[in-house]
Design a protein around this motif. Structure first.
Motif, PDB file in Angstrom:
ATOM      1  N   UNK A 235      -4.353  -9.983   6.430  1.00 23.75           N
ATOM      2  CA  UNK A 235      -3.401  -9.343   7.296  1.00 23.75           C
ATOM      3  C   UNK A 235      -2.174 -10.404   7.299  1.00 23.75           C
ATOM      4  N   UNK A 236      -1.937 -11.582   6.197  1.00 26.43           N
ATOM      5  CA  UNK A 236      -0.800 -12.156   6.166  1.00 26.43           C
ATOM      6  C   UNK A 236       0.347 -11.799   5.329  1.00 26.43           C
TER       7      UNK A 236
ATOM      8  N   UNK B  19      -0.793  -0.497   6.434  1.00 29.27           N
ATOM      9  CA  UNK B  19       0.450  -0.437   5.689  1.00 29.27           C
ATOM     10  C   UNK B  19       0.418  -1.479   4.436  1.00 29.27           C
ATOM     11  N   UNK B  20      -0.256  -1.214   3.649  1.00 34.26           N
ATOM     12  CA  UNK B  20      -0.541  -2.240   2.314  1.00 34.26           C
ATOM     13  C   UNK B  20       0.675  -2.638   1.698  1.00 34.26           C
TER      14      UNK B  20
ATOM     15  N   UNK C  99       0.384  -7.744  -2.948  1.00 32.09           N
ATOM     16  CA  UNK C  99      -0.936  -8.080  -3.480  1.00 32.09           C
ATOM     17  C   UNK C  99      -0.834  -8.253  -4.984  1.00 32.09           C
ATOM     18  N   UNK C 100      -0.171  -7.664  -5.705  1.00 36.34           N
ATOM     19  CA  UNK C 100       0.016  -7.709  -7.157  1.00 36.34           C
ATOM     20  C   UNK C 100       0.298  -9.114  -7.687  1.00 36.34           C
TER      21      UNK C 100
ATOM     22  N   UNK D 243      -2.587  10.583  12.795  1.00 32.21           N
ATOM     23  CA  UNK D 243      -3.507   9.824  12.693  1.00 32.21           C
ATOM     24  C   UNK D 243      -3.123   8.241  13.190  1.00 32.21           C
ATOM     25  N   UNK D 244      -1.722   8.066  13.369  1.00 31.02           N
ATOM     26  CA  UNK D 244      -1.454   6.940  13.644  1.00 31.02           C
ATOM     27  C   UNK D 244      -1.502   6.610  15.254  1.00 31.02           C
ATOM     28  N   UNK D 245      -1.696   7.676  15.969  1.00 29.69           N
ATOM     29  CA  UNK D 245      -1.925   7.599  17.271  1.00 29.69           C
ATOM     30  C   UNK D 245      -3.120   6.802  17.911  1.00 29.69           C
ATOM     31  N   UNK D 246      -4.210   6.631  16.747  1.00 26.20           N
ATOM     32  CA  UNK D 246      -5.310   5.971  16.989  1.00 26.20           C
ATOM     33  C   UNK D 246      -5.360   4.733  17.486  1.00 26.20           C
ATOM     34  N   UNK D 247      -4.313   4.039  17.112  1.00 24.36           N
ATOM     35  CA  UNK D 247      -4.015   2.475  17.521  1.00 24.36           C
ATOM     36  C   UNK D 247      -4.001   2.629  19.029  1.00 24.36           C
ATOM     37  N   UNK D 248      -3.686   3.324  19.926  1.00 26.71           N
ATOM     38  CA  UNK D 248      -3.502   3.309  21.105  1.00 26.71           C
ATOM     39  C   UNK D 248      -3.502   4.392  22.195  1.00 26.71           C
TER      40      UNK D 248
END
Length: 742
Positions: A568-569, A575-576, A581-582, A188-193
């Motif tokens: 996205x900072x 990749x959360x 976040x918490x 699935x990660x190949x969707x980026x490029x």
């Protein structure tokens, strides 16, 4: 045909079926609505919450009630004197094994009757980024097999995938079988490029359609045309027009087929951009929401807030600078596949032009042009060049070349965009114009808009935080040229804040001291230092925006997770970083407990001022040129954040009782009812009435003068008692609406 005097947007799905929509009709008739405006009705992926992931554009979704259910709705609407507008999706379909046309392509490859329907780069196999590991690893672990589906043999992977395989290709050698297909499974990660289909923005699960092809156009619209021809549909709303290869050509063909059926396009206009002369009813109205927020923002208070925010966060520069930074990130991350595709198309175009360029020079030039382009797209095609697009490209080319050692490649590529002389150059032109919109949307709305947290009322679709205010003269100039049939929205399924939530945020420009007190209060909470000042500033505003709503803590939690990942900072969607976040999320229960216990006077004053501004916004929206579009539930108070928060269910029974309510809820409902009925009862007046907008000592006056009367809306954002008007016969804080014979 029923005159279009107002629309009411219903979000289907999530238990809102055609039968449920039918239940709204008596309420809409009493409200004064002329047209029911529906989100997509065609078959979508199982479990879809929005309907834009269409799997069959010629089947009305059985989940909603199917064709019979839609026919019942249309008949009931007609009996109430209400027309129906449907939202159609010409740009894309679901990149899904549930999509019948795509299944045929997977089985037959380029021999499929639908191979040309989808925007696929057939120089390679169709990449399917569906796996959680490589195909080789899936094969070696025994997860790959052969199965049988209703439409033929399939290759299975694990429990979830069953992909059609070519006829006659079944073999025991599964690796060879995979190699023999028109498609190739990847992680699935190949969707980026590495994808080989045009997608919607960075959503790999949506595949672009080639509606510029006449056969594809006919096949995509067969059921839509049938519904119009049978009198069941009286208007069209087109989703994401900027994604098409040739929007103007598509619209000319569509208009020729549907005749006088009005068409509105989802088109985000930036700055002083105007809608191209496509002969349409207009846009869906995001620019109207922007102008209303601008004119109701206090310029001095806004300047104070931005100054305070800079002092607290140390942020410098402009929002434009933030967008440019975001563009560089988005282009190399979320839209890397589109960037690489454009570089490849540029290489082919320079080869055909006999001025082949080096790979790095092409990469730099493509990136520079994309980064410099300030709008969603230009509208160059083979047969027409708009002077404004040529002027814009000249400016963009100069800016893009400025930071490069050699601007010759930029000039060459710009020439392909404005006047392609070969098929390869034309392919570059088309794809460049499709990518600019995706890049701006992802950089502006979905990145910079969640980083530049000074004044969230201006962080809206199509808005510009660098231009958060407008003068009365500027508003008059805009109103005087506004298309009377364009929609006027203040809330939608895509707005970042609903209309009343946005007005609470506008209120902070009127009461900057009170907002400063809230920001300081949040900063003083135990443990507040775990979140940076910018995140605390954001949380303070969104808490104010929906304060008093049910499930407040959970809704704030869910929204802040989305906001942080969009920004996205410290985290992102792919990749959360849940630990980061918490730290921010830990402030939410402390903030809400503190405000609930103390009921700070600053909070109460901001809420009260927001109500005044909401009433003024409603009156201006319903009086100004354009067709008011009411998002479901917004005839009364509606406090919501970006989707999915703004798509929560609404209570029809509660909406029907609002005109009897006290306080702000009843005031907004009665104002909306009175003005919508006035528009419905005399459409000719509202179509032809001249408009005048002027500043007064305390606020503004908007006047419409036409044959038979004059409507005057007097506004005082300070909330002064202006007395009861003759059209709205009750005293409203800061507002008076009068109608008098002329």
């Amino acid at each position: 045909m029923i005159p279009v005097t107002s629309t009411y947007r219903l979000q289907l799905r999530e238990d809102v079926t055609f039968d449920a929509a039918t239940g709204f009709l008596p309420h809409l008739a009493a409200l004064g609505i002329s047209h029911l405006y529906l989100s997509p009705i065609f078959a979508a992926q199982a479990g879809s919450t929005h309907g834009y992931d269409v799997i069959d554009a010629n089947v009305i979704d059985p989940v909603l009630g199917g064709e019979a259910g839609f026919e019942r709705l249309a008949a009931a609407a007609a009996s109430h004197g209400i027309g129906i507008i449907i939202d159609i999706v010409p740009n894309h379909m679901a990149f899904s094994l549930q999509t019948p046309w795509l299944r045929d392509v997977l089985r037959h490859g380029q021999d499929s009757a639908y191979a040309r329907h989808f925007d696929i780069n057939w120089s390679d196999k169709l990449v399917l980024p569906f796996l959680t590991e490589s195909f080789a690893d899936a094969l070696s672990s025994g997860q790959v097999g052969i199965g049988q589906a209703e439409d033929g043999p399939v290759m299975t992977v694990g429990d979830g995938l069953a992909i059609p395989i070519a006829p006659g290709k079944v073999t025991a050698d599964l690796d060879a079988l995979h190699a023999a297909q028109a498609w190739r499974l990847t992680r699935w990660e190949r969707e980026r490029d590495s994808i080989t289909h045009r997608r919607f923005f960075n959503v790999t699960g949506l595949i672009g359609m080639r509606v510029e092809d006449e056969q594809v156009f006919d096949d995509m619209h067969a059921k839509t045309f049938d519904l119009i021809d049978r009198g069941l549909v009286q208007g069209l709303r087109l989703d994401h027009i900027d994604g098409l290869a040739d929007p103007g050509g598509y619209l000319r063909r569509l208009q020729a087929r549907v005749g006088n059926c009005p068409i509105w396009v989802e088109k985000i206009l930036t700055g002083d951009e105007v809608l191209p002369d496509w002969g349409l009813a207009g846009t869906t109205g995001y620019e109207a929401a922007r102008k209303l927020a601008q004119v109701l923002t206090d310029s001095q208070g806004h300047a104070r807030i931005v100054s305070d925010w800079r002092a607290a966060t140390g942020k410098m520069g402009s929002f434009h600078d933030a967008i440019q930074t975001a563009k560089h990130e988005v282009l190399r991350q979320e839209l890397a596949a589109e960037m690489l595709d454009l570089i490849d198309l540029g290489h082919r175009a320079t080869q055909a032009d006999a001025r082949e360029q080096g790979g790095e020079a092409l990469r730099e030039a493509v990136i520079a042009l994309l980064i410099a382009f300030p709008r969603y797209r230009p509208y160059f095609c083979q047969t027409f060049q708009r002077p404004e697009d040529l002027a814009l490209m000249d400016k963009v080319t100069t800016e893009a070349a400025a930071d490069l050692r050699n601007g010759a490649v930029v000039q060459q590529l710009a020439g392909f965009i404005t006047a392609p002389g070969t098929d390869a150059a034309r392919a570059f032109q088309v794809r460049f114009q499709q990518v600019t919109g995706a890049l701006l949307a992802k950089s502006h709305e979905d990145t910079a808009g969640f980083r530049w947290n000074a004044y969230l009322a201006a962080n809206e679709v199509g808005a510009d935080p660098d231009a958060a205010t407008i003068t009365a003269n500027g508003m008059q100039d805009w109103l005087a040229t506004r298309q009377g049939s364009a929609l006027t929205l203040t809330s939608s399924h895509d707005t970042k804040r609903s209309e009343d939530a946005r007005m609470r945020l506008v209120a902070i420009s009127h009461l900057p001291d009170d907002f400063a007190a809230l920001v300081d209060r949040v900063a003083g909470l135990d443990g507040a230092g775990v979140a940076c000042a910018n995140d605390r500033w954001y949380l303070t505003q969104v808490a104010l925006a929906i304060w008093g709503e049910d499930d407040l803590d959970q809704r704030l939690h869910d929204h802040v997770v989305k906001a942080l990942r969009e920004g996205k900072t410290i985290t992102n969607w792919i990749y959360p970083d849940t630990e980061a976040e918490n730290r921010v999320l830990s402030l939410i229960p402390k903030l809400t407990a503190d405000w609930a216990a103390a009921r700070p006077a600053a909070l109460m004053r901001l809420i009260a001022r927001g109500e005044v501004l909401s009433l003024i916004q409603t009156a201006l929206k319903l009086t100004m040129p354009g067709v008011p579009d009411i998002y479901r539930g917004c005839e009364g108070p509606h406090f919501a954040l970006t989707d999915p928060d703004n798509r929560l269910p609404v209570d029809l029974d509660a909406l029907m009782a609002l005109t009897e309510a006290s306080g702000f809820a009843g005031q907004k409902a009665r104002l909306t009812h009175a003005m919508l009925r006035a528009r419905r009862d005399d459409p000719a007046f509202w179509d032809g009435a001249a408009v005048q907008f002027a500043a007064t000592g305390a606020g503004f006056v908007l006047t419409r003068v036409g044959e038979g009367g004059r409507v005057t809306v007097t506004c005082d954002p300070n909330g002064a008692d202006l007395g009861a008007g003759t059209l709205m016969k009750e005293a409203l804080p800061g507002l008076r609406v009068d109608f008098s014979p002329e």
